[in-house]
Motif scaffolding. Structure first.
Motif: not given
Length: 199
Positions: A159-160, A112-113, A98-108
């Motif tokens: 998306g990391y 979700d990670w 799955l893929a979760l979250g569209l935030e910038k990585e520093y706002e992730g």
């Protein structure tokens, strides 16, 4: 008949794989979190595709290593029909992800990670760790890791873990193909605009 085990089989590519292998005459072991959808596939959809196959379902979340281990180990018990007895798994399709979250990585979002890493990376590794040793014992087997072309692109900034799944799927397939007694390891990276028949 051969047997294919497909994770994340309740929708999308996983369900499409189930239908394709059913048409090909494979017995199926389908896993997922949605028990109702798995049962619908087992009793209705796939029986319409091929009434001669045996379909077994296993309900678990690949993030739960204990539940995953118990479910996979149960495969080598005698099934009610006996069709799986001593037959093993010929093909493992690591599709759950799955893929979760569209935030910038520093706002992730930390949760979700954790969910993406536990599902996309550790889930794939757990399934491989549990199934492949049995393939080695039986002397044959094919593992197909489903990645995504999105894994090499920017899935938002968050998306990391999705990209890492893609990389993990590819490098695991490559490394085991080179070093493992089983040579049949593949990594597929489907795209939403690519017809499934092309894969």
């Amino acid at each position: 008949m051969k047997t294919a085990l497909i994770t994340g089989a309740t929708s999308g590519i996983g369900e499409a794989c189930a239908r394709r292998f059913a048409r090909g005459g494979y017995h199926l072991i389908l896993t997922g979190r949605n028990e109702a959808k798995l049962e619908e596939l087992r009793t209705l959809s796939l029986k319409e595709v091929n009434p001669d196959i045996d379909v077994r379902t296993l309900v678990f979340d690949v993030r739960d290593r204990e539940a995953t281990t118990a479910a996979i180990k149960s495969l080598w018990d005698i099934s009610p029909t006996g069709k799986f007895q001593d037959k093993g798994v010929d093909i493992l399709i690591n599709n759950a992800g799955l893929a979760l979250g569209l935030e910038k990585e520093y706002e992730g979002d930390y949760d979700d990670w954790d969910t993406m890493i536990d599902t996309n990376i550790k889930g794939l590794l757990t399934m491989t760790r549990l199934v492949v040793p049995e393939m080695v014992k039986q002397g044959y087997g094919h593992v197909i890791n489903i990645g995504s072309v999105a894994g090499g692109q920017r899935c938002g900034e968050n998306g990391y873990a999705h990209r890492s799944r893609n990389q993990q799927a590819f490098f695991l397939a490559q490394e085991i193909h080179e070093k493992h007694p089983l040579k049949n390891f593949s990594c597929l990276n489907p795209h939403k605009n690519l017809p499934f028949r092309v894969i």
